[in-house]
Design an enzyme around this catalytic site. Structure first.
Site, PDB file in Angstrom:
ATOM      1  CG  ASP A   1      -1.755  -1.199   1.419  1.00 26.35           C
ATOM      2  OD1 ASP A   1      -1.260  -2.302   1.150  1.00 26.35           O
ATOM      3  OD2 ASP A   1      -2.912  -1.056   1.843  1.00 26.35           O
TER       4      ASP A   1
ATOM      5  CG  HIS B   1      -3.339   3.810   1.761  1.00 24.19           C
ATOM      6  ND1 HIS B   1      -4.654   3.882   1.326  1.00 24.19           N
ATOM      7  CD2 HIS B   1      -3.199   2.578   2.314  1.00 24.19           C
ATOM      8  CE1 HIS B   1      -5.269   2.750   1.606  1.00 24.19           C
ATOM      9  NE2 HIS B   1      -4.417   1.933   2.195  1.00 24.19           N
TER      10      HIS B   1
ATOM     11  CG  ASP C   1      -5.497  -0.370  -0.552  1.00 24.28           C
ATOM     12  OD1 ASP C   1      -6.326  -0.685  -1.428  1.00 24.28           O
ATOM     13  OD2 ASP C   1      -5.702  -0.569   0.661  1.00 24.28           O
TER      14      ASP C   1
ATOM     15  CG  ASP D   1      -9.243   6.190  -0.975  1.00 23.85           C
ATOM     16  OD1 ASP D   1      -9.585   7.291  -1.442  1.00 23.85           O
ATOM     17  OD2 ASP D   1      -9.886   5.143  -1.164  1.00 23.85           O
ATOM     18  NE  ARG D   2      -7.281   4.435   5.492  1.00 22.18           N
ATOM     19  CZ  ARG D   2      -8.101   4.633   6.494  1.00 22.18           C
ATOM     20  NH1 ARG D   2      -8.005   5.731   7.216  1.00 22.18           N
ATOM     21  NH2 ARG D   2      -9.038   3.760   6.788  1.00 22.18           N
TER      22      ARG D   2
ATOM     23  CG  ASN E   1      -9.286  -2.585   0.518  1.00 20.21           C
ATOM     24  OD1 ASN E   1      -8.061  -2.631   0.445  1.00 20.21           O
ATOM     25  ND2 ASN E   1      -9.910  -1.985   1.514  1.00 20.21           N
ATOM     26  CG  HIS E   2      -8.672   2.030   0.059  1.00 18.32           C
ATOM     27  ND1 HIS E   2      -9.356   3.104   0.576  1.00 18.32           N
ATOM     28  CD2 HIS E   2      -8.481   1.175   1.091  1.00 18.32           C
ATOM     29  CE1 HIS E   2      -9.550   2.917   1.878  1.00 18.32           C
ATOM     30  NE2 HIS E   2      -9.034   1.749   2.213  1.00 18.32           N
TER      31      HIS E   2
ATOM     32  CG  HIS F   1      -4.789  -5.053  -1.684  1.00 17.02           C
ATOM     33  ND1 HIS F   1      -3.748  -4.176  -1.469  1.00 17.02           N
ATOM     34  CD2 HIS F   1      -5.744  -4.735  -0.761  1.00 17.02           C
ATOM     35  CE1 HIS F   1      -4.063  -3.353  -0.483  1.00 17.02           C
ATOM     36  NE2 HIS F   1      -5.265  -3.671  -0.042  1.00 17.02           N
TER      37      HIS F   1
ATOM     38  NE  ARG G   1      -8.605  -5.955   6.386  1.00 19.28           N
ATOM     39  CZ  ARG G   1      -7.722  -4.959   6.438  1.00 19.28           C
ATOM     40  NH1 ARG G   1      -8.136  -3.715   6.379  1.00 19.28           N
ATOM     41  NH2 ARG G   1      -6.432  -5.208   6.544  1.00 19.28           N
TER      42      ARG G   1
ATOM     43  CG  HIS H   1      -5.910  -5.720   2.956  1.00 15.34           C
ATOM     44  ND1 HIS H   1      -6.648  -4.593   2.672  1.00 15.34           N
ATOM     45  CD2 HIS H   1      -6.818  -6.620   3.448  1.00 15.34           C
ATOM     46  CE1 HIS H   1      -7.923  -4.824   2.960  1.00 15.34           C
ATOM     47  NE2 HIS H   1      -8.040  -6.039   3.441  1.00 15.34           N
TER      48      HIS H   1
END
Length: 489
Positions: free
Chosen positions: A233, A235, A262, A265-266, A294-295, A343, A391, A418
């Site tokens: 990730d 991110h 990923d 995001d964030r 997943n993002h 991922h 999750r 992840h």
């Protein structure tokens, strides 16, 4: 809980005091952002005295911070069961529902809070925001049905986009990405400049065409004397991405990379990250690889900032085009027929083959169950067997599940991402399941190191490089996220 208490159901003053002490210790860890330790001590408090709603409510918040949304949901519900008037329990449960994109359920809990506390401004704001989000999503859904979901890519007119004289940034040469363009782009982004929208759209249209021609599982050949790098990730942490290239060299035909989902995001430099990665993919299509995380999905992007960032830096139309592109990202990569990289992780059933993964129809938003969902969302667990996901999506799988999958598909081990890890990586399941996470000091709060894996085609043995976070311009994480989730960083 003492033996006596278990029999009578009554908590002794000694046990109650002991539990309170555990809770206070947990609160200290929470304040210092050591959420794993906080969870450990809230759990101790609950074991000694399982009758206090606050312990579950606090642990729920710590679970939210560590992205264990399923566990957060369970704890919040337990807190509410113990005390129907425990308002924070509804807050926590609403946050967990929001994090999972379950907006209707979140709205129901926010409504309960506003009824219980009619003068609570914060509750009112959250209820209004959640209601707005639901209406916006319903509106977008209605429009997409109405238009019979036209391809955004087909609606882009590059010819009509003029390059203004004052634009001095990177330029495509003969409409193609070159090494010079990529070097210029990295320097341009370092200074917080924006790539011209014409070039941004061109990259997106070209990358979409490339990904559409790929299978859901991509086979990668690594020659015997070649190095290959796998990153987890990112991110939206652009300056940490630059640091990876500093430590390990820029991507090239002799320095191939796989980025394992990923990308966005964030972190609030997600646009810079994704155009950097897409640019290198176009420059070295057979030596630079990207898996979906997943993002890379519409719901996550609307919640965690990428959608807002694209709209702020470009347009709503471009945000929709990104969704189209992400739908075509491959779901997994198989290296030299020996290592599977995805991922999230493995599956809720035992008989999944590589052939089945290769044939997944991936051009869609991730479903809530099935192989595609589990590839993006699942996590390993140390104990054997399977368990419901912490999750709330996907599954948790044990070392026996990993071993069976590897044996059936004649593989050596799996690599996945992840999950935040203190050193940026973790070797589990007796060396057969490796996690790599490449965003150090995640969200500017977690204090973790990042890592990447290098291996060579000859022995395919993993080697780990761990690194600290680097400084970045003063734009906080989640700056573009849905305001209801600002607490997440």
């Amino acid at each position: 809980m003492s033996e006596n208490a278990e029999i009578t159901g009554v908590i002794s003053p000694e046990d109650a005091a002991k539990a309170e002490k555990f809770k206070e210790e947990a609160n200290e860890y929470f304040k210092n952002q050591d959420y794993t330790k906080a969870i450990e001590f809230y759990t101790k408090a609950i074991e000694v005295n399982p009758t206090v709603a606050v312990y579950y409510g606090n642990r729920s918040f710590a679970y939210l911070k560590t992205e264990c949304f399923g566990y957060a949901l369970t704890d919040a519900s337990k807190a509410i069961d113990l005390d129907k008037n425990y308002v924070k329990g509804y807050y926590r449960r609403a946050a967990a529902h929001m994090s999972l994109g379950k907006f209707k359920l979140a709205l129901k809990d926010y409504k309960t809070v506003t009824k219980a506390r009619p003068n609570d401004k914060d509750a009112k704001i959250k209820y209004t925001e959640c209601s707005k989000t639901l209406k916006m999503l319903a509106f977008e859904k209605a429009i997409s049905v109405e238009e019979n979901k036209k391809n955004i890519a087909d609606m882009i007119n590059l010819e009509a986009m003029a390059i203004e004289d004052e634009y001095t940034g990177p330029k495509l040469e003969d409409e193609k990405v070159t090494l010079q363009f990529m070097q210029d782009l990295l320097e341009w982004y370092k200074k917080q400049n924006k790539l011209h929208r014409k070039y941004a759209y061109k990259i997106l249209l070209d990358i979409k065409a490339w990904f559409m021609a790929q299978p859901s599982l991509v086979d990668v050949t690594i020659p015997e004397d070649s190095k290959f790098t796998i990153c987890g990730d990112i991110h939206g942490q652009f300056y940490d991405l630059l640091n990876i290239f500093e430590l390990n060299g820029l991507p090239s035909e002799t320095n191939p990379y796989l980025f394992n989902g990923d990308f966005v995001d964030r972190g609030s430099f997600s646009v810079e990250c994704i155009f950097t990665l897409f640019g290198f993919k176009l420059l070295y299509p057979n030596h630079f690889f990207m898996s979906r995380g997943n993002h890379e999905s519409a719901t996550m992007n609307q919640m965690y900032g990428f959608d807002g960032e694209v709209k702020a830096k470009y347009s709503a139309q471009m945000a929709e085009l990104f969704t189209e592109v992400y739908n075509w990202l491959p779901l997994a990569h198989c290296l030299n027929n020996r290592i599977l990289v995805m991922h999230g992780g493995l599956f809720s059933r035992d008989d999944v083959t590589l052939k089945e993964i290769r044939e997944i129809d991936r051009n869609r938003q991730p479903p809530e169950e099935g192989l595609m969902c589990e590839l993006l969302w699942s996590d390993p667990q140390p104990q054997a067997g399977r368990a419901p996901s912490k999750r709330g999506v996907g599954v948790q799988f044990g070392p026996d599940v990993t071993q069976n999958f590897l044996a059936m598909n004649n593989l050596d081990y799996i690599i996945r991402s992840h999950e935040v890890k203190n050193d940026g990586y973790e070797v589990g399941h007796f060396g057969k399941c490796i996690t790599v996470f490449s965003a150090p000091n995640y969200c500017d709060t977690m204090g973790n190191r990042g890592a990447f894996i290098t291996l060579n085609g000859k022995d395919m043995e993993p080697h780990f490089t761990s690194y600290e976070g680097v400084a970045h311009p003063n734009v906080r994480p989640m700056a573009y996220a849905n305001s209801l989730l600002k607490f997440m960083c």
